[in-house]
Motif scaffolding. Structure first.
Motif, PDB file in Angstrom:
ATOM      1  N   LEU A  58       0.829  -1.207   0.000  1.00 43.38           N
ATOM      2  CA  LEU A  58       0.000   0.000   0.000  1.00 43.38           C
ATOM      3  C   LEU A  58       0.859   1.252   0.000  1.00 43.38           C
ATOM      4  CD1 LEU A  58      -2.915  -0.841   2.479  1.00 43.38           C
ATOM      5  CD2 LEU A  58      -2.978  -0.756  -0.019  1.00 43.38           C
ATOM      6  N   GLU A  59       1.916   1.236   0.772  1.00 41.01           N
ATOM      7  CA  GLU A  59       2.829   2.385   0.814  1.00 41.01           C
ATOM      8  C   GLU A  59       3.385   2.671  -0.571  1.00 41.01           C
ATOM      9  OE1 GLU A  59       7.316   3.175   2.369  1.00 41.01           O
ATOM     10  OE2 GLU A  59       5.978   2.229   3.820  1.00 41.01           O
ATOM     11  N   LEU A  60       3.769   1.622  -1.275  1.00 41.60           N
ATOM     12  CA  LEU A  60       4.307   1.795  -2.626  1.00 41.60           C
ATOM     13  C   LEU A  60       3.268   2.397  -3.560  1.00 41.60           C
ATOM     14  CD1 LEU A  60       6.283   1.356  -4.979  1.00 41.60           C
ATOM     15  CD2 LEU A  60       5.531  -1.028  -5.061  1.00 41.60           C
ATOM     16  N   TYR A  61       2.084   1.806  -3.599  1.00 42.56           N
ATOM     17  CA  TYR A  61       1.066   2.267  -4.547  1.00 42.56           C
ATOM     18  C   TYR A  61       0.470   3.617  -4.166  1.00 42.56           C
ATOM     19  CZ  TYR A  61       0.940  -1.722  -7.688  1.00 42.56           C
ATOM     20  OH  TYR A  61       1.269  -2.654  -8.654  1.00 42.56           O
ATOM     21  N   ASN A  62       0.459   3.936  -2.907  1.00 42.10           N
ATOM     22  CA  ASN A  62      -0.075   5.233  -2.475  1.00 42.10           C
ATOM     23  C   ASN A  62       0.863   6.389  -2.790  1.00 42.10           C
ATOM     24  OD1 ASN A  62      -2.465   4.189  -1.471  1.00 42.10           O
ATOM     25  ND2 ASN A  62      -1.679   3.923   0.602  1.00 42.10           N
ATOM     26  N   ASN A  63       2.131   6.090  -3.046  1.00 38.29           N
ATOM     27  CA  ASN A  63       3.112   7.160  -3.232  1.00 38.29           C
ATOM     28  C   ASN A  63       3.819   7.136  -4.585  1.00 38.29           C
ATOM     29  OD1 ASN A  63       3.254   8.453  -0.399  1.00 38.29           O
ATOM     30  ND2 ASN A  63       3.457   6.271   0.046  1.00 38.29           N
ATOM     31  N   ILE A  64       3.506   6.175  -5.427  1.00 38.35           N
ATOM     32  CA  ILE A  64       4.235   5.997  -6.675  1.00 38.35           C
ATOM     33  C   ILE A  64       4.071   7.198  -7.610  1.00 38.35           C
ATOM     34  CG2 ILE A  64       2.318   4.787  -7.806  1.00 38.35           C
ATOM     35  CD1 ILE A  64       6.008   3.839  -8.166  1.00 38.35           C
ATOM     36  N   LYS A  65       5.174   7.606  -8.252  1.00 34.07           N
ATOM     37  CA  LYS A  65       5.185   8.680  -9.242  1.00 34.07           C
ATOM     38  C   LYS A  65       5.993   8.204 -10.441  1.00 34.07           C
ATOM     39  CE  LYS A  65       7.292  11.642  -6.593  1.00 34.07           C
ATOM     40  NZ  LYS A  65       7.510  10.769  -5.429  1.00 34.07           N
TER      41      LYS A  65
END
Length: 391
Positions: A58-65
């Motif tokens: 979730l951390e990865l997908y919530n912050n991905i750019k």
């Protein structure tokens, strides 16, 4: 014959958030996943899933750019959203042309942060991926973790996810590109391993599989009814919606939810069926789609019917004010401008209901079938709902 389920994860860029939602549902359902294979984002997600750390995913997908995947100069930094949107495409094209392909060094750093190599290799779950030879673009390389030296795991994942906008990924002396060029939904990798029960999460949108090596296998395909957005769409709201849809679609696939386009608890859907038949329920769900009612939630039947009824009433009020100036509805619909106003403002369903209610002969007329094909089922169901609400 392998015990447990094999999980196949298709490639599709940031649409991979749908697979994350599916994984959440699979965990809640307690399904015994003993093998995972994937292509591109499916290969990345597969490695993440082996670690059994949902908060980290979730951390990865919530912050991905986009800048987390490729090197982009300051002058060409992209806005949030799809890289191929009108606001980003010219910057992206300049960056791509200047460098003759994009460098994906930041993506390696991202994997080092989120993918624990030891956890991947220590997991009892079988794990594999597909990549494509850059020299022979029709030649797929299918590889499982036991065949990959630990120090090359990131190389292989990067190769599987080397979309053609990136420069080819080197492994030894050879160069590789995205596995989706050869096999975007690598079902046969697990069939060859002896799996007979497969779950396929297909975000590819084209629905193409290679010819199956074992037609006797039980394959449950989970795929969205809604569009998931672009392959490189970094809009946070879009990513969250895709994750929610993957979760709900997976629960529906395993009969924990019911519905055609929308999602209902089993008991709530039974109550629905005590009022309307399946065809009418399908039409009501279609009407809800036409009225753009939120699909990313679980409804009880009363909430759904009330929301649909109120939405229709709002549109009907606007529609009635629009046609008051015309005594004959037949003359009204002959005007291209009138029709454009009706359809562009989402009132086509109101017009259909008006036609078949005032003059039932229109129900099977050529003009209705020609202009309102997609509204027919929805309109007939809405007439039933309106009559029900009067009782």
């Amino acid at each position: 014959m392998m015990n447990g389920y094999g999980l196949v994860l298709a490639g599709g860029g940031t649409r991979g958030a749908y697979e994350v939602g599916a994984w959440k549902a699979i965990k809640e359902l307690g399904l015994n996943i003993t093998g995972i294979v994937g292509t591109s984002i499916g290969a990345i997600n597969g490695a993440l899933f082996l670690q059994d750390d949902f908060d980290k995913i979730l951390e990865l997908y919530n912050n991905i750019k986009f800048e987390d995947l490729v090197e982009v100069s300051e002058e060409n930094r992209l806005s949030e959203g799809d890289i191929f949107s009108h606001k980003n495409i010219f910057k992206f094209t300049r960056e791509f042309t200047k460098n003759k392909g994009l460098e994906n060094a930041p993506m390696r750093e991202l994997m080092a942060k989120y993918i624990d190599i030891d956890k991947v290799y220590n997991s009892p779950i079988t794990y594999g991926m597909v990549t494509t030879s850059a020299e022979e673009k029709t030649e797929a390389l299918e590889v499982f973790k036991e065949d990959i030296p630990k120090e090359q795991l990131y190389d292989y994942i990067l190769a599987s996810a080397c979309f053609p906008i990136f420069k080819p990924q080197k492994i030894g002396e050879k160069e590789y590109l995205d596995g989706g060029m050869c096999d975007n939904v690598p079902v046969n990798m697990l069939l060859q391993k002896g799996y007979t029960n497969l779950i396929v999460v297909d975000i590819s949108e084209n629905g193409r599989f290679k010819k199956l090596l074992n037609k006797g296998a039980c394959i449950k395909i989970i795929k969205p009814n809604e569009k998931l957005g672009g392959i490189f769409d970094f809009d946070k709201a879009r990513i969250q919606k895709n994750m929610t849809m993957g979760y709900l679609d997976t629960l529906k696939a395993f009969n924990k939810l019911q519905g055609h386009y929308y999602y209902f608890d089993i008991k709530e859907f039974d109550k629905f069926l005590s009022i309307f038949n399946l065809r009418t329920i399908y039409g009501l769900e279609l009407a809800a789609k036409l009225y753009d009612i939120d699909v990313y939630k679980i409804y009880n039947y009363e909430e759904f019917l009330n929301e649909l009824y109120l939405k229709h009433q709002r549109y009907a009020k606007e529609y009635n004010s629009l046609i008051l100036s015309t005594a004959d509805i037949r003359l009204f619909i002959k005007s291209p401008k009138n029709m454009q106003d009706i359809l562009s403002k989402g009132m086509g369903l109101c017009l259909f209901i008006d036609l078949v209610t005032l003059e039932p002969k229109y129900n099977n007329s050529g003009i209705v079938n020609k202009l309102f094909t997609e509204y027919k089922e929805a309109g007939e169901a809405m007439v039933e709902l309106l009559n029900y609400m009067k009782e």
